[in-house]
Design an enzyme around this catalytic site. Structure first.
Site, PDB file in Angstrom:
ATOM      1  N   ASP A 150     -70.139 -13.500 -30.913  1.00 14.28           N
ATOM      2  CA  ASP A 150     -69.838 -12.695 -29.728  1.00 14.28           C
ATOM      3  C   ASP A 150     -70.438 -13.303 -28.467  1.00 14.28           C
ATOM      4  O   ASP A 150     -69.772 -13.388 -27.429  1.00 14.28           O
ATOM      5  CB  ASP A 150     -70.363 -11.267 -29.918  1.00 14.28           C
ATOM      6  CG  ASP A 150     -69.364 -10.370 -30.617  1.00 14.28           C
ATOM      7  OD1 ASP A 150     -68.208 -10.787 -30.777  1.00 14.28           O
ATOM      8  OD2 ASP A 150     -69.735  -9.256 -31.013  1.00 14.28           O
ATOM      9  N   ASP A 203     -66.849  -5.618 -33.790  1.00 10.41           N
ATOM     10  CA  ASP A 203     -68.044  -4.979 -33.247  1.00 10.41           C
ATOM     11  C   ASP A 203     -68.345  -3.659 -33.934  1.00 10.41           C
ATOM     12  O   ASP A 203     -69.453  -3.118 -33.801  1.00 10.41           O
ATOM     13  CB  ASP A 203     -67.866  -4.741 -31.739  1.00 10.41           C
ATOM     14  CG  ASP A 203     -67.747  -6.044 -30.970  1.00 10.41           C
ATOM     15  OD1 ASP A 203     -68.411  -7.025 -31.355  1.00 10.41           O
ATOM     16  OD2 ASP A 203     -66.978  -6.089 -29.992  1.00 10.41           O
TER      17      ASP A 203
END
Length: 217
Positions: A150, A203
């Site tokens: 990320d 996520d």
């Protein structure tokens, strides 16, 4: 063979090597989308999302209805190809497919984000039911790799590719105006410029795997 044995066979156990390979493959796929994404490829992802969302919603609804009514969860019928299946499963599946098709046909409507989020949440619930972390070592490896993934593709990639690769792919900048559906969207209701807040499935899924592992201890 009972239902417990069937559910044990359907569980996919993730190992440390598989966690690293998954993140590397996800990075390669993200880069592929960034450079070669087109409207037809986005539509392929939409079709796959509809299939996965249909199956996820089917699993969730059958489980919920079976809990509320034990009689519905026990009635079965025989189908030539599929064998013995639950009656409630046969009834629910076409409704779930119709819901996914309705979203795909109206994904640019103002209310489409609600349908997309419902399908996405059901899909993630189904994935969390099938995937399992065996120990804290694998959990640490998976979450660490996901953290680096990320950070790199959101904040560091602009230094190399002149824009955030993950954000560009999520918005569908190279997909003819079509955005990929593998995320949850929420309108900015009080923002005068409008737009959506977005969060990717990864996520949610990666921390969700850790929560499910902690719950099983």
């Amino acid at each position: 063979m009972n239902d417990t044995e069937d559910s044990e066979k359907e569980v996919l156990e993730i190992n440390a090597k598989g966690a690293i390979i998954f993140v590397v493959a996800a990075s390669a796929f993200l880069l592929l989308l960034f450079y070669f994404m087109s409207s037809w490829f986005v539509w392929l992802l939409i079709v796959l999302f509809c299939i996965g969302g249909t199956e996820g919603m089917h699993v969730c609804l059958v489980a919920l209805i079976s809990r509320l009514s034990k009689d519905c969860g026990q009635k079965t019928l025989y189908l030539p190809i599929f064998g013995e299946v639950l009656v409630i499963s046969v009834v629910v599946l076409p409704l779930c497919a119709a819901f996914a098709i309705l979203w795909a046909a109206n994904q640019h409507a103002s209310y489409a984000w609600i349908c997309q989020d419902i399908l996405g949440i059901c899909l993630m619930i189904a994935v969390l039911q099938m995937a399992r972390l065996p120990n804290i070592k694998v959990a640490s490896a998976l979450l660490s790799c996901a953290f680096v993934y990320d950070i790199f593709w959101v904040f560091i990639s602009p230094l190399i590719f002149h824009e955030s690769v993950m954000i560009a792919v999520a918005r569908g900048d190279n997909g003819g105006g079509e955005s990929i559906p593998m995320l949850l969207r929420m309108p900015r209701f009080f923002d005068p410029w409008g737009g959506y807040d977005m969060i990717g499935f990864g996520d949610i899924l990666f921390p969700g795997l850790l929560v499910a592992f902690s719950y099983s201890l």
